[in-house]
Design a protein around this motif. Structure first.
Motif, PDB file in Angstrom:
ATOM      1  N   ASN A 224      81.118  48.691  75.485  1.00 49.99           N
ATOM      2  CA  ASN A 224      81.605  47.361  75.854  1.00 49.99           C
ATOM      3  C   ASN A 224      80.593  46.244  75.628  1.00 49.99           C
ATOM      4  O   ASN A 224      80.822  45.115  76.037  1.00 49.99           O
ATOM      5  CB  ASN A 224      82.024  47.346  77.328  1.00 49.99           C
ATOM      6  CG  ASN A 224      83.151  48.305  77.590  1.00 49.99           C
ATOM      7  OD1 ASN A 224      84.192  48.219  76.973  1.00 49.99           O
ATOM      8  ND2 ASN A 224      82.945  49.247  78.493  1.00 49.99           N
ATOM      9  N   CYS A 225      79.470  46.531  74.970  1.00 48.48           N
ATOM     10  CA  CYS A 225      78.400  45.537  74.874  1.00 48.48           C
ATOM     11  C   CYS A 225      78.565  44.547  73.724  1.00 48.48           C
ATOM     12  O   CYS A 225      77.822  43.588  73.639  1.00 48.48           O
ATOM     13  CB  CYS A 225      77.044  46.231  74.780  1.00 48.48           C
ATOM     14  SG  CYS A 225      76.763  47.110  73.227  1.00 48.48           S
ATOM     15  N   LYS A 226      79.528  44.745  72.845  1.00 49.85           N
ATOM     16  CA  LYS A 226      79.650  43.898  71.643  1.00 49.85           C
ATOM     17  C   LYS A 226      79.957  42.437  71.978  1.00 49.85           C
ATOM     18  O   LYS A 226      79.102  41.578  71.887  1.00 49.85           O
ATOM     19  CB  LYS A 226      80.714  44.469  70.715  1.00 49.85           C
ATOM     20  CG  LYS A 226      80.353  45.830  70.161  1.00 49.85           C
ATOM     21  CD  LYS A 226      81.522  46.386  69.343  1.00 49.85           C
ATOM     22  CE  LYS A 226      81.420  47.880  69.229  1.00 49.85           C
ATOM     23  NZ  LYS A 226      81.947  48.598  70.366  1.00 49.85           N
ATOM     24  N   ASP A 227      81.202  42.143  72.329  1.00 49.40           N
ATOM     25  CA  ASP A 227      81.591  40.758  72.576  1.00 49.40           C
ATOM     26  C   ASP A 227      81.612  40.401  74.060  1.00 49.40           C
ATOM     27  O   ASP A 227      81.901  39.277  74.427  1.00 49.40           O
ATOM     28  CB  ASP A 227      82.959  40.461  71.953  1.00 49.40           C
ATOM     29  CG  ASP A 227      84.083  41.229  72.628  1.00 49.40           C
ATOM     30  OD1 ASP A 227      83.818  42.307  73.168  1.00 49.40           O
ATOM     31  OD2 ASP A 227      85.230  40.738  72.588  1.00 49.40           O
ATOM     32  N   SER A 228      81.274  41.361  74.918  1.00 48.66           N
ATOM     33  CA  SER A 228      81.342  41.128  76.361  1.00 48.66           C
ATOM     34  C   SER A 228      80.460  39.986  76.848  1.00 48.66           C
ATOM     35  O   SER A 228      80.898  39.201  77.687  1.00 48.66           O
ATOM     36  CB  SER A 228      81.005  42.404  77.124  1.00 48.66           C
ATOM     37  OG  SER A 228      82.031  43.339  76.939  1.00 48.66           O
ATOM     38  N   PRO A 229      79.202  39.864  76.377  1.00 46.44           N
ATOM     39  CA  PRO A 229      78.374  38.770  76.899  1.00 46.44           C
ATOM     40  C   PRO A 229      79.003  37.388  76.673  1.00 46.44           C
ATOM     41  O   PRO A 229      78.986  36.538  77.560  1.00 46.44           O
ATOM     42  CB  PRO A 229      77.060  38.905  76.133  1.00 46.44           C
ATOM     43  CG  PRO A 229      76.994  40.350  75.762  1.00 46.44           C
ATOM     44  CD  PRO A 229      78.427  40.745  75.508  1.00 46.44           C
ATOM     45  N   VAL A 230      79.598  37.166  75.512  1.00 47.10           N
ATOM     46  CA  VAL A 230      80.224  35.876  75.221  1.00 47.10           C
ATOM     47  C   VAL A 230      81.425  35.667  76.137  1.00 47.10           C
ATOM     48  O   VAL A 230      81.571  34.611  76.770  1.00 47.10           O
ATOM     49  CB  VAL A 230      80.651  35.797  73.731  1.00 47.10           C
ATOM     50  CG1 VAL A 230      81.449  34.541  73.458  1.00 47.10           C
ATOM     51  CG2 VAL A 230      79.434  35.892  72.828  1.00 47.10           C
ATOM     52  N   TRP A 231      82.296  36.667  76.245  1.00 47.06           N
ATOM     53  CA  TRP A 231      83.475  36.569  77.102  1.00 47.06           C
ATOM     54  C   TRP A 231      83.065  36.367  78.557  1.00 47.06           C
ATOM     55  O   TRP A 231      83.614  35.513  79.261  1.00 47.06           O
ATOM     56  CB  TRP A 231      84.324  37.835  76.943  1.00 47.06           C
ATOM     57  CG  TRP A 231      85.469  37.907  77.896  1.00 47.06           C
ATOM     58  CD1 TRP A 231      86.667  37.266  77.794  1.00 47.06           C
ATOM     59  CD2 TRP A 231      85.518  38.654  79.115  1.00 47.06           C
ATOM     60  NE1 TRP A 231      87.463  37.577  78.875  1.00 47.06           N
ATOM     61  CE2 TRP A 231      86.775  38.430  79.702  1.00 47.06           C
ATOM     62  CE3 TRP A 231      84.619  39.501  79.763  1.00 47.06           C
ATOM     63  CZ2 TRP A 231      87.159  39.009  80.898  1.00 47.06           C
ATOM     64  CZ3 TRP A 231      84.994  40.090  80.958  1.00 47.06           C
ATOM     65  CH2 TRP A 231      86.254  39.831  81.516  1.00 47.06           C
ATOM     66  N   TYR A 232      82.097  37.155  79.025  1.00 46.76           N
ATOM     67  CA  TYR A 232      81.660  37.091  80.420  1.00 46.76           C
ATOM     68  C   TYR A 232      81.085  35.719  80.757  1.00 46.76           C
ATOM     69  O   TYR A 232      81.354  35.170  81.821  1.00 46.76           O
ATOM     70  CB  TYR A 232      80.635  38.199  80.704  1.00 46.76           C
ATOM     71  CG  TYR A 232      80.179  38.255  82.130  1.00 46.76           C
ATOM     72  CD1 TYR A 232      81.006  38.760  83.128  1.00 46.76           C
ATOM     73  CD2 TYR A 232      78.916  37.792  82.501  1.00 46.76           C
ATOM     74  CE1 TYR A 232      80.589  38.813  84.442  1.00 46.76           C
ATOM     75  CE2 TYR A 232      78.498  37.841  83.811  1.00 46.76           C
ATOM     76  CZ  TYR A 232      79.331  38.344  84.781  1.00 46.76           C
ATOM     77  OH  TYR A 232      78.924  38.389  86.088  1.00 46.76           O
ATOM     78  N   GLU A 233      80.300  35.146  79.847  1.00 48.08           N
ATOM     79  CA  GLU A 233      79.702  33.833  80.089  1.00 48.08           C
ATOM     80  C   GLU A 233      80.757  32.745  80.224  1.00 48.08           C
ATOM     81  O   GLU A 233      80.538  31.756  80.910  1.00 48.08           O
ATOM     82  CB  GLU A 233      78.706  33.478  78.990  1.00 48.08           C
ATOM     83  CG  GLU A 233      77.407  34.268  79.054  1.00 48.08           C
ATOM     84  CD  GLU A 233      76.707  34.194  80.403  1.00 48.08           C
ATOM     85  OE1 GLU A 233      76.625  33.093  80.992  1.00 48.08           O
ATOM     86  OE2 GLU A 233      76.247  35.240  80.888  1.00 48.08           O
ATOM     87  N   ARG A 234      81.898  32.906  79.588  1.00 47.59           N
ATOM     88  CA  ARG A 234      82.966  31.901  79.636  1.00 47.59           C
ATOM     89  C   ARG A 234      83.776  31.963  80.922  1.00 47.59           C
ATOM     90  O   ARG A 234      84.533  31.045  81.222  1.00 47.59           O
ATOM     91  CB  ARG A 234      83.906  32.078  78.446  1.00 47.59           C
ATOM     92  CG  ARG A 234      83.259  31.687  77.138  1.00 47.59           C
ATOM     93  CD  ARG A 234      84.263  31.781  76.013  1.00 47.59           C
ATOM     94  NE  ARG A 234      83.628  31.498  74.741  1.00 47.59           N
ATOM     95  CZ  ARG A 234      84.015  31.998  73.591  1.00 47.59           C
ATOM     96  NH1 ARG A 234      85.061  32.804  73.533  1.00 47.59           N
ATOM     97  NH2 ARG A 234      83.378  31.701  72.486  1.00 47.59           N
TER      98      ARG A 234
END
Length: 167
Positions: free
Chosen positions: A26-36
């Motif tokens: 789950n580390c691919k796009d999660s940081p961007v989604w989580y930050e939003r």
């Protein structure tokens, strides 16, 4: 003596395996989604989570070894205490794919609420077997309480788009 150490290490490492697999998947796009996401001001920094989970997984893994050892291994006496532990571990590992993987906040919330109940049940079943093992689960339960409140707030503050609506 060597076999005992193998069991201790195995039980202690086991919780980390699912955590690492979940993070890796789950580390691919999660940081961007989580930050939003809209998050409360008391949300811990993302840097805290790996440290916290390393400590928590180590404590719960060693606690499960203590229970297994006190019950004499896998036998009929161990079915409920270790079964509850295994079930809560499975729900623990399922939360990141719900939350970070498919971004399903509702399923993540349902998962963590069930997880809370299973951890409490695990601790209750362990109390008469080994109080130290039960106490090793207290920080985990405390962290889960915070994570549950955080999941509730994120779910409430980030409503899912209605079907048919585009953003």
């Amino acid at each position: 003596h060597r076999r005992m150490w193998a069991y201790i290490v195995g039980f202690t490492v086991l919780p980390h395996v699912g955590g690492l697999i979940g993070w890796f998947l789950n580390c691919k796009d999660s940081p961007v989604w989580y930050e939003r996401l809209n998050k409360p001001s008391w949300c811990p920094s993302r840097k805290i989570f790996p440290v916290a989970w390393t400590v928590l997984y180590t404590g719960m893994g060693y606690a499960s070894y203590l229970i297994w050892n006190d019950l004499g291994g896998c036998n009929s006496k161990a079915i409920i205490p270790l079964g509850l532990y295994g079930a809560q571990l499975a729900l623990n590992w399922a939360w990141p794919p719900f939350f970070f993987g498919i971004h399903n906040l509702k399923m993540a919330l349902i998962d963590i609420l069930c997880l809370d109940g299973l951890v409490i049940g695990t601790m209750c079943s362990w109390y008469r077997i080994n109080k130290a093992a039960t106490l090793l689960m207290v920080p985990y339960l405390g962290w889960l309480a915070m994570a549950t409140c955080l999941t509730i707030r994120i779910w409430k503050d980030n409503p899912e788009p209605k079907p048919g609506k585009t953003e």
